[in-house]
Design an enzyme around this catalytic site. Sequence first.
Site, PDB file in Angstrom:
ATOM      1  N   GLU A  33       2.015 -11.986   5.231  1.00 14.57           N
ATOM      2  CA  GLU A  33       1.041 -11.365   6.125  1.00 14.57           C
ATOM      3  C   GLU A  33       1.281 -11.564   7.267  1.00 14.57           C
ATOM      4  OE1 GLU A  33      -1.504  -9.379   5.221  1.00 14.57           O
ATOM      5  OE2 GLU A  33      -2.263 -10.006   3.167  1.00 14.57           O
ATOM      6  N   GLU A  66      -2.168   0.088   8.075  1.00 18.24           N
ATOM      7  CA  GLU A  66      -1.428  -1.101   7.401  1.00 18.24           C
ATOM      8  C   GLU A  66      -0.125  -0.596   6.592  1.00 18.24           C
ATOM      9  OE1 GLU A  66      -1.242  -4.728   4.288  1.00 18.24           O
ATOM     10  OE2 GLU A  66      -3.120  -3.758   4.637  1.00 18.24           O
ATOM     11  N   HIS A  99       0.760  -1.209   0.190  1.00 20.81           N
ATOM     12  CA  HIS A  99       0.097  -0.174   0.092  1.00 20.81           C
ATOM     13  C   HIS A  99       0.794   1.473  -0.033  1.00 20.81           C
ATOM     14  CE1 HIS A  99      -3.120  -2.858   0.668  1.00 20.81           C
ATOM     15  NE2 HIS A  99      -2.222  -3.574   1.717  1.00 20.81           N
ATOM     16  N   HIS A 112       2.982  -7.266   4.279  1.00 18.72           N
ATOM     17  CA  HIS A 112       1.666  -6.795   4.673  1.00 18.72           C
ATOM     18  C   HIS A 112       1.023  -7.180   5.807  1.00 18.72           C
ATOM     19  CE1 HIS A 112       0.118  -5.963   0.450  1.00 18.72           C
ATOM     20  NE2 HIS A 112       1.529  -6.468   0.124  1.00 18.72           N
TER      21      HIS A 112
END
Length: 286
Positions: free
Chosen positions: A250, A119, A81, A174
């Site tokens: 993740e 995040e 992101h 992430h």
Amino acid sequence: MVAVRRAIVPLLLAGALLLTGCSDDAPAAVPGTGVTPTATSVTPSASLPSSPSSPSSSAAASSSAPAAPAAGKVVVLDPGHNGGNAAHPAEINRQVPAGRGQTKPCNTTGTATNAGYPEHAFTFDVAQRVGKALADKGIRVVYTRQNDTGVGPCVDRRAAIGNDAAADAVVSIHADGSEAAGATGFHVAYSSPALNAAQGAPSTRLAQTLRDTLRTSGFTTANYIGSNGLSARADLAGLNLSTRPATLVECGNMRNATEAARMTSADGRQQYATAIAAAIEAYLAP
């Protein structure tokens, strides 16, 4: 990254904004933003020459300080992101190639803890910490984005950065945003079925090494997605489009109070970074 991970879109944003907790924050340079992500490499400072010494002492010094096994390797770190994504819905919602004949939005805003820690800030901080640890070992580090205030890059561009760098390993960082009751733990995604040789055994070994190292570093595997900490995926553009060994980590569920507290703290982020860096070094070792 998965469908259950959704961030709340500010009502002031114009236009529909696609949100996912953590997907492929990949690629192509985002038009109209003035931000063109370029690969930035980090290399350790050159060692200072040692002071004159006798031949015997020089030999002892060289034998006691061998070159790091992974020195000279190239690692691409892809922090998911970006901080400016939410303010540019048109740019990040445009469709880009995602591999396997699919298209996906250029990027997403990512998720956040219930207290609002985003995040994108977590992934950028962890990536910087990982990069420093690797650069200190003589590894060349390339980042897919250089700050946490820009837009994108698109998922396809992120994959291209790893390909263009001829990376020995690509790791996308992430955090998930599952709201399922009790959802906790990390998982590592890899492309499956493989579309090229790099997505086969090399990517699978990288994913397993990351899983094993995170687990031995005290992190628990996810109890709500994947199997035993691994997740075979065919829908992640950054992995589909990669021609280098690539995985997506993740780190945990930001909606879980315990994991959110760890991700929010500098000490916790360092713990993640130390484990990820150690895993990459282990993978690169001959």
